[in-house]
Scaffold this active site. Structure first.
Site, PDB file in Angstrom:
ATOM      1  N   GLY A 159     -58.785  63.437  80.525  1.00  0.00           N
ATOM      2  CA  GLY A 159     -58.637  61.993  80.726  1.00  0.00           C
ATOM      3  C   GLY A 159     -59.984  61.354  80.433  1.00  0.00           C
ATOM      4  N   ALA A 160     -60.045  60.581  79.349  1.00  0.00           N
ATOM      5  CA  ALA A 160     -61.323  59.960  78.953  1.00  0.00           C
ATOM      6  C   ALA A 160     -61.320  58.477  79.284  1.00  0.00           C
ATOM      7  CB  ALA A 160     -61.561  60.184  77.458  1.00  0.00           C
ATOM      8  N   GLY A 161     -60.658  58.113  80.373  1.00  0.00           N
ATOM      9  CA  GLY A 161     -60.620  56.720  80.808  1.00  0.00           C
ATOM     10  C   GLY A 161     -61.858  56.382  81.616  1.00  0.00           C
TER      11      GLY A 161
ATOM     12  N   ASN B  77     -54.291  60.223  91.072  1.00  0.00           N
ATOM     13  CA  ASN B  77     -53.500  59.812  92.251  1.00  0.00           C
ATOM     14  C   ASN B  77     -52.005  59.948  92.013  1.00  0.00           C
ATOM     15  OD1 ASN B  77     -55.167  59.055  94.381  1.00  0.00           O
ATOM     16  ND2 ASN B  77     -55.726  57.131  93.385  1.00  0.00           N
TER      17      ASN B  77
ATOM     18  N   HIS C  35     -55.733  60.954 101.222  1.00  0.00           N
ATOM     19  CA  HIS C  35     -56.409  59.838 100.570  1.00  0.00           C
ATOM     20  C   HIS C  35     -55.484  58.639 100.664  1.00  0.00           C
ATOM     21  CE1 HIS C  35     -59.127  57.821  97.998  1.00  0.00           C
ATOM     22  NE2 HIS C  35     -58.404  57.867  96.908  1.00  0.00           N
TER      23      HIS C  35
ATOM     24  N   VAL D  99     -62.662  56.764  84.907  1.00  0.00           N
ATOM     25  CA  VAL D  99     -63.237  57.805  85.771  1.00  0.00           C
ATOM     26  C   VAL D  99     -63.725  58.975  84.914  1.00  0.00           C
ATOM     27  CG1 VAL D  99     -62.832  59.433  87.654  1.00  0.00           C
ATOM     28  CG2 VAL D  99     -61.779  57.167  87.739  1.00  0.00           C
TER      29      VAL D  99
HETATM   30  O1  TXD Z   1     -60.274  59.158  94.951  1.00  0.00           O
HETATM   31  C1  TXD Z   1     -59.619  59.427  93.978  1.00  0.00           C
HETATM   32  N1  TXD Z   1     -59.073  60.624  93.873  1.00  0.00           N
HETATM   33  C2  TXD Z   1     -59.446  58.460  92.890  1.00  0.00           C
HETATM   34  C3  TXD Z   1     -58.321  58.614  92.012  1.00  0.00           C
HETATM   35  C4  TXD Z   1     -60.405  57.461  92.634  1.00  0.00           C
HETATM   36  C5  TXD Z   1     -60.303  56.671  91.508  1.00  0.00           C
HETATM   37  C6  TXD Z   1     -59.231  56.811  90.536  1.00  0.00           C
HETATM   38  N2  TXD Z   1     -58.181  57.664  90.960  1.00  0.00           N
HETATM   39  C7  TXD Z   1     -57.126  58.001  90.019  1.00  0.00           C
HETATM   40  O2  TXD Z   1     -57.673  58.685  88.885  1.00  0.00           O
HETATM   41  C8  TXD Z   1     -56.384  56.827  89.425  1.00  0.00           C
HETATM   42  O3  TXD Z   1     -55.437  56.301  90.307  1.00  0.00           O
HETATM   43  C9  TXD Z   1     -55.752  57.491  88.209  1.00  0.00           C
HETATM   44  O4  TXD Z   1     -54.608  58.217  88.614  1.00  0.00           O
HETATM   45  C10 TXD Z   1     -56.833  58.481  87.750  1.00  0.00           C
HETATM   46  C11 TXD Z   1     -57.642  58.009  86.557  1.00  0.00           C
HETATM   47  O5  TXD Z   1     -58.192  56.736  86.828  1.00  0.00           O
HETATM   48  P1  TXD Z   1     -58.936  55.906  85.660  1.00  0.00           P
HETATM   49  O6  TXD Z   1     -59.449  54.669  86.278  1.00  0.00           O
HETATM   50  O7  TXD Z   1     -59.880  56.784  84.906  1.00  0.00           O
HETATM   51  O8  TXD Z   1     -57.709  55.555  84.698  1.00  0.00           O
HETATM   52  P2  TXD Z   1     -57.753  55.211  83.136  1.00  0.00           P
HETATM   53  O9  TXD Z   1     -59.012  54.500  82.796  1.00  0.00           O
HETATM   54  O10 TXD Z   1     -56.449  54.567  82.843  1.00  0.00           O
HETATM   55  O11 TXD Z   1     -57.816  56.635  82.425  1.00  0.00           O
HETATM   56  C12 TXD Z   1     -56.781  57.544  82.457  1.00  0.00           C
HETATM   57  C13 TXD Z   1     -56.831  58.311  81.153  1.00  0.00           C
HETATM   58  C14 TXD Z   1     -56.523  57.461  79.922  1.00  0.00           C
HETATM   59  O12 TXD Z   1     -57.575  57.543  78.979  1.00  0.00           O
HETATM   60  C15 TXD Z   1     -55.232  58.072  79.371  1.00  0.00           C
HETATM   61  O13 TXD Z   1     -55.140  58.022  77.951  1.00  0.00           O
HETATM   62  C16 TXD Z   1     -55.361  59.501  79.873  1.00  0.00           C
HETATM   63  O14 TXD Z   1     -55.858  59.375  81.200  1.00  0.00           O
HETATM   64  N3  TXD Z   1     -54.123  60.231  79.844  1.00  0.00           N
HETATM   65  C17 TXD Z   1     -54.035  61.506  79.413  1.00  0.00           C
HETATM   66  N4  TXD Z   1     -54.991  62.353  79.007  1.00  0.00           N
HETATM   67  C18 TXD Z   1     -54.586  63.580  78.613  1.00  0.00           C
HETATM   68  N5  TXD Z   1     -53.295  63.976  78.655  1.00  0.00           N
HETATM   69  C19 TXD Z   1     -52.327  63.165  79.083  1.00  0.00           C
HETATM   70  N6  TXD Z   1     -51.036  63.582  79.132  1.00  0.00           N
HETATM   71  C20 TXD Z   1     -52.673  61.856  79.486  1.00  0.00           C
HETATM   72  N7  TXD Z   1     -51.969  60.800  79.938  1.00  0.00           N
HETATM   73  C21 TXD Z   1     -52.855  59.811  80.153  1.00  0.00           C
END
Ligand code: TXD
Length: 314
Positions: free
Chosen positions: A12-14, A123, A178, A16
């Protein structure tokens, strides 16, 4: 000097994931392989991060890819893939969509890194640790979730701001799942070694506890698009650093309990010793009847998510 290169894959390159990659590389903890389903995204972010290396004075490799073969023999795999919460959306709304994503990415990643340690971030966190345990087949020592480090950092920050002291001198103890049912324990939280209740009125403590519980939502409401990522990424760094450097830090992590704290077969946040083997020990402390009840309630909400997942898969 002998060089020991460690490899961390961040799925996941978003927000976080990319920030975790940055934190790990800049701390000199490991090389980072950033992978995402979106083509170009991990490559672009990794390239940008790699170009900052000369200025940030580190020589870690940062590599972006869409191919799990590139992640082969990772020491630690951090899973952030999934959807982030939008305003008005609960963590539980994310359950089904993220469970499918997590199952898929964990299965692929562990195929190439069968000896790795999994740090889950997606999450709803506690339920995703269950999904990862099942998909990987790993023992509970090698599958954990990041939530307690973040929740306790938030509590520490609020206490420090309120008392006008350095957050470095504040420790906070947070148990449970959490989210809204997390269980901060003020009497085990300290300021310069002094128990918090000695320094703050119970009503004020209760307000800060409440702010901690809703800390994620507070950021979501302000950002309007997406959720927190700076403090979550720092929290992951602390866990990964403790594992890769075998520091044996005592950190609250979401792990599968088998009888500890009178909870069996559920993932709940508890203090653990994190070292090279992953979760090396679970630390049990005595709880009051009220605290134990709050922890059971928290575990109950994890149970209902896990049962929902099981029913929908059946
Ligand atoms: O305390 C905690 N555990 C948390 C959890 C604190 C902050 C964020 N938390 C959760 O982490 C949040 O609720 C999300 O479920 C994740 C990721 O959060 P983020 O803010 O990084 O979300 P983004 O910016 O939308 O990035 C998610 C990335 C995005 O680039 C998608 O293209 C990618 O996930 N993605 C995938 N990557 C690989 N493979 C698959 N199948 C895939 N689907 C989506």
């Amino acid at each position: 000097m002998p060089v020991c290169r460690r490899k961390v894959t961040v799925i996941g390159a978003g927000n976080v994931g990319a920030t975790v990659a940055q934190r790990i590389a800049e701390a000199g903890v490991a090389d980072v392989y950033l992978i995402d389903v979106v083509e170009g995204l991990p490559q672009g972010k990794a390239l940008d991060l790699a170009e900052s290396a000369p200025l940030q004075h580190h020589d870690q490799v940062i590599f972006g890819t869409n191919d799990y073969a590139d992640t082969t023999e990772s020491d630690v795999i951090v899973v952030t893939a999934g959807l982030a919460r939008q305003p008005g959306m609960s963590r539980d709304d994310l359950l089904l969509k993220n469970a499918a994503i997590v199952r898929d990415v964990v299965t692929k990643a562990v195929h190439y890194s069968p000896d790795s340690i999994l740090v889950m971030v997606t999450n709803p966190l506690d339920a995703m640790v269950h999904v990862a345990l099942e998909a990987s087949g790993f023992p509970r020592e090698r599958v954990m979730g990041m939530a307690g480090v973040l929740d306790s950092a938030r509590f520490r920050a609020f206490i420090a701001q309120d008392l006008g002291v350095s957050s470095s001198d504040v420790t906070a103890f947070v148990l449970g799942g959490h989210g809204d049912t997390m269980v901060p324990i003020p009497r085990y939280s300290t300021v310069g070694g002094i128990p918090l209740p000695e320094l703050m009125k119970p009503e004020r403590i209760a307000e800060l506890v409440e702010r901690t519980r809703t800390g994620g939502a507070e950021v979501v409401a302000l950002l309007k698009t997406g959720s927190a990522f700076y403090a979550p990424a720092s929290s992951v760094l602390h866990m990964v650093d403790s594992i890769l450097n075998d520091r044996k830090r005592v950190l609250p992590c979401a792990v599968l309990l088998s009888g500890e704290y009178k909870i069996d077969g559920l993932v709940v946040g508890v203090p653990v010793v994190l070292g090279a083997a992953g979760v090396e020990r679970i630390i049990e402390v005595a709880l009051t009847a009220d605290e134990q009840k709050a922890l059971q309630t928290s575990a109950g909400s994890v149970r209902s998510l896990v049962e929902t997942l099981r029913q929908l898969r059946a």
